[in-house]
Design an enzyme around this catalytic site. Structure first.
Site, mmCIF file in Angstrom:
data_model
loop_
_atom_site.group_PDB
_atom_site.id
_atom_site.type_symbol
_atom_site.label_atom_id
_atom_site.label_comp_id
_atom_site.label_asym_id
_atom_site.label_seq_id
_atom_site.Cartn_x
_atom_site.Cartn_y
_atom_site.Cartn_z
ATOM 1 N N SER A 194 0.801 -1.222 0.000
ATOM 2 C CA SER A 194 0.000 0.000 0.000
ATOM 3 C C SER A 194 0.833 1.270 0.000
ATOM 4 O O SER A 194 0.411 2.282 -0.528
ATOM 5 C CB SER A 194 -0.941 -0.003 1.202
ATOM 6 O OG SER A 194 -0.227 -0.229 2.396
ATOM 7 N N HIS A 222 -5.097 -3.444 -2.969
ATOM 8 C CA HIS A 222 -4.754 -2.451 -3.994
ATOM 9 C C HIS A 222 -4.693 -3.025 -5.400
ATOM 10 O O HIS A 222 -4.483 -2.282 -6.353
ATOM 11 C CB HIS A 222 -3.415 -1.783 -3.663
ATOM 12 C CG HIS A 222 -3.512 -0.929 -2.444
ATOM 13 N ND1 HIS A 222 -4.050 0.331 -2.455
ATOM 14 C CD2 HIS A 222 -3.189 -1.192 -1.158
ATOM 15 C CE1 HIS A 222 -4.035 0.832 -1.232
ATOM 16 N NE2 HIS A 222 -3.523 -0.078 -0.419
ATOM 17 N N LYS A 254 -11.544 0.201 -2.324
ATOM 18 C CA LYS A 254 -10.578 0.967 -3.130
ATOM 19 C C LYS A 254 -11.058 1.026 -4.572
ATOM 20 O O LYS A 254 -11.996 1.766 -4.855
ATOM 21 C CB LYS A 254 -9.202 0.383 -2.906
ATOM 22 C CG LYS A 254 -8.795 0.731 -1.469
ATOM 23 C CD LYS A 254 -7.582 0.106 -0.928
ATOM 24 C CE LYS A 254 -7.384 0.664 0.492
ATOM 25 N NZ LYS A 254 -6.655 -0.240 1.359
HETATM 26 C C1 LIG Z 1 -6.689 -0.295 2.791
HETATM 27 C C2 LIG Z 1 -6.109 -1.612 3.084
HETATM 28 C C3 LIG Z 1 -6.791 -2.501 3.909
HETATM 29 C C4 LIG Z 1 -8.028 -2.085 4.668
HETATM 30 O O1 LIG Z 1 -9.139 -1.997 3.852
HETATM 31 P P1 LIG Z 1 -10.407 -1.102 4.284
HETATM 32 O O2 LIG Z 1 -11.498 -1.642 3.460
HETATM 33 O O3 LIG Z 1 -10.047 0.304 3.975
HETATM 34 O O4 LIG Z 1 -10.629 -1.317 5.739
HETATM 35 C C5 LIG Z 1 -6.274 -3.762 4.049
HETATM 36 N N1 LIG Z 1 -5.114 -4.127 3.448
HETATM 37 C C6 LIG Z 1 -4.422 -3.280 2.673
HETATM 38 C C7 LIG Z 1 -3.162 -3.738 2.014
HETATM 39 C C8 LIG Z 1 -4.890 -1.990 2.477
HETATM 40 O O5 LIG Z 1 -4.186 -1.132 1.748
#
Ligand SMILES: *Cc1c(COP(=O)(O)O)cnc(C)c1O
Length: 405
Positions: A194, A222, A254
């Site tokens: 991330s 991602h 995302k």
């Molecule tokens: C954003 C993210 C999460 C968390 O996801 P949300 O739906 O925002 O709670 C989990 N793992 C990774 C690698 C992320 O970047």
């Protein structure tokens, strides 16, 4: 009648516990690690209004620009009107709605796995996947740069946790081999990291996991919707097929423009989570609007492949621009484009200068990234136009000159 609170109001800073907190906050400010929740106005395409100024947003993970897609918002509104705004209890207490089960069937089909489970957020999904599968006596081997939700999940599991250097599959395998036989072993990694935007070496990690009898959990938060010819994520990018020992985690929050997460994998994996995942058992089921939007997002991602193509063209364009300015970034591909600064205070200054120049891109500082590796994390979205990115490059040039002077 509730009784009014009769405690006399405390003068500021007079409560000893608050004084301790105030001192800690002061220290963070001195270290350049202050954080603020800035208010942003409603988005107009990729532009947002911050304190009365129109800024180009390069901070969102809404990579395909789906969060305002009329099909998604209509599905959410319809479901709320027909089924209500809340579900009232955990799915284990008051049942799953058809929407939950249909969404899970759709995720399993999309990922090509036997079964899937949906949770309220991606964060909770990692808690479920890691701490729901592994417990005391088990072994979890985890990449040094894994997302905070995986780190928290490792701690919550109370399993033995071993961390390998970022992307080092050989070391991951050695740590798994030291685990001995006859215990449950998990190898867990972000598919796309991330903060660095790079890919995990999935073929090598999968080989290591198979050789050592471990499950491989890939968190594709991602990569879902972004990587692979049909947006299936990092496995598709590497030409890998789903397999019984592979556990796929992803988010709807995302590229899919919604909210929530999923685990897809073998029946034994999903059933174990239904018995043991505390972030499923002890929280209220996701509401109908969320579930309906998630369901729709899977269809839209499949039908509107042009969004992914456009995103990748824009990423290449922005990278070329940075290169022409003599700047190097941490990742070679994809919409996460981190410009390394180093010092936390300097990264913060650069983010402020960028804002003055019309671009909203966050400074990522410890503990989100390791000390000394603070950075500006630009994200590109299919909602951007090429002109927007050219504007961002020009703004970055001015901001860099501003902080250098
Ligand atoms: C954003 C993210 C999460 C968390 O996801 P949300 O739906 O925002 O709670 C989990 N793992 C990774 C690698 C992320 O970047």
């Amino acid at each position: 009648m509730p009784q009014p609170c009769t405690n006399p109001p405390l003068a500021e800073g007079q409560h000893p516990a608050l004084e301790i907190l105030a001192r800690r906050l002061d220290k963070l400010r001195r270290q350049g690690l202050e954080r603020r929740l800035v208010s942003i106005g409603p988005a107009n395409g990729p532009y947002v209004t911050v304190q009365g100024r129109r800024l180009l947003l390069m901070a969102s993970n809404d990579y395909l620009g789906l969060s305002r897609h009329p099909r998604l918002t209509a599905a959410a509104a319809r479901a709320a009107q027909e089924l209500g705004s809340g579900t009232g209890a955990s799915r284990l207490v008051s049942g799953s709605q058809d929407g939950h089960l249909e969404l899970e069937a759709a995720v399993a089909r999309h990922k090509g796995t036997e079964a899937a489970l949906v949770l309220a957020t991606g964060y909770m999904t990692n808690l479920a996947a890691v701490a729901g599968l592994a417990g005391p006596g088990d072994l979890v081997v985890s990449d040094a740069l894994n997302h905070a939700s995986i780190i928290d999940a490792c701690r919550l599991s109370r399993a033995e946790v071993k961390v390998y250097p970022h992307g080092d599959a050989a070391q991951a395998r050695r740590l798994l081999a030291q685990g001995g036989e006859d215990r449950l072993k998990l190898l867990v990694t972000d598919g796309v990291f991330s903060m660095d935007g790079d890919l995990a070496p999935l073929p090598e990690l999968w080989r290591a996991a198979r050789q050592e009898g471990a499950l491989l959990i890939v968190d594709d938060a991602h990569a879902t919707g972004v990587y692979g010819a049909t947006g299936r994520g990092s496995l598709e990018h590497f030409g890998m097929e789903p397999a019984p020992g592979l556990v796929l985690v992803g988010t709807f929050s995302k590229a899919l423009g919604c909210q929530g997460g999923f685990v897809a994998g073998a029946r034994e994996v999903i059933s174990t989570l239904v018995h043991r995942a505390r972030s499923l058992l002890y929280t209220t089921a996701p509401p109908p609007a969320q579930v309906a939007a998630c369901r729709e997002s899977l269809e839209v991602v499949r039908e509107e492949g042009w969004r992914r193509e456009r995103l990748w063209q824009l990423c290449a364009h922005f990278r070329r621009g940075l290169q022409e300015m003599g700047l190097t970034v941490l990742s070679e591909q994809g919409p996460i484009i981190p410009l390394l600064v180093g010092d936390a205070g300097r990264a913060w200054e650069l983010a402020q200068a960028l804002r003055r120049q019309g671009v909203f891109a966050p400074a990522m500082r410890p503990p989100t990234v390791p000390a000394g590796t603070s950075r500006i994390r630009f994200t590109v979205s299919a909602a951007h136009r090429q002109e927007d990115l050219d504007l961002a490059l020009a703004a970055l040039g001015r901001a860099l000159r501003e902080v250098a002077s």
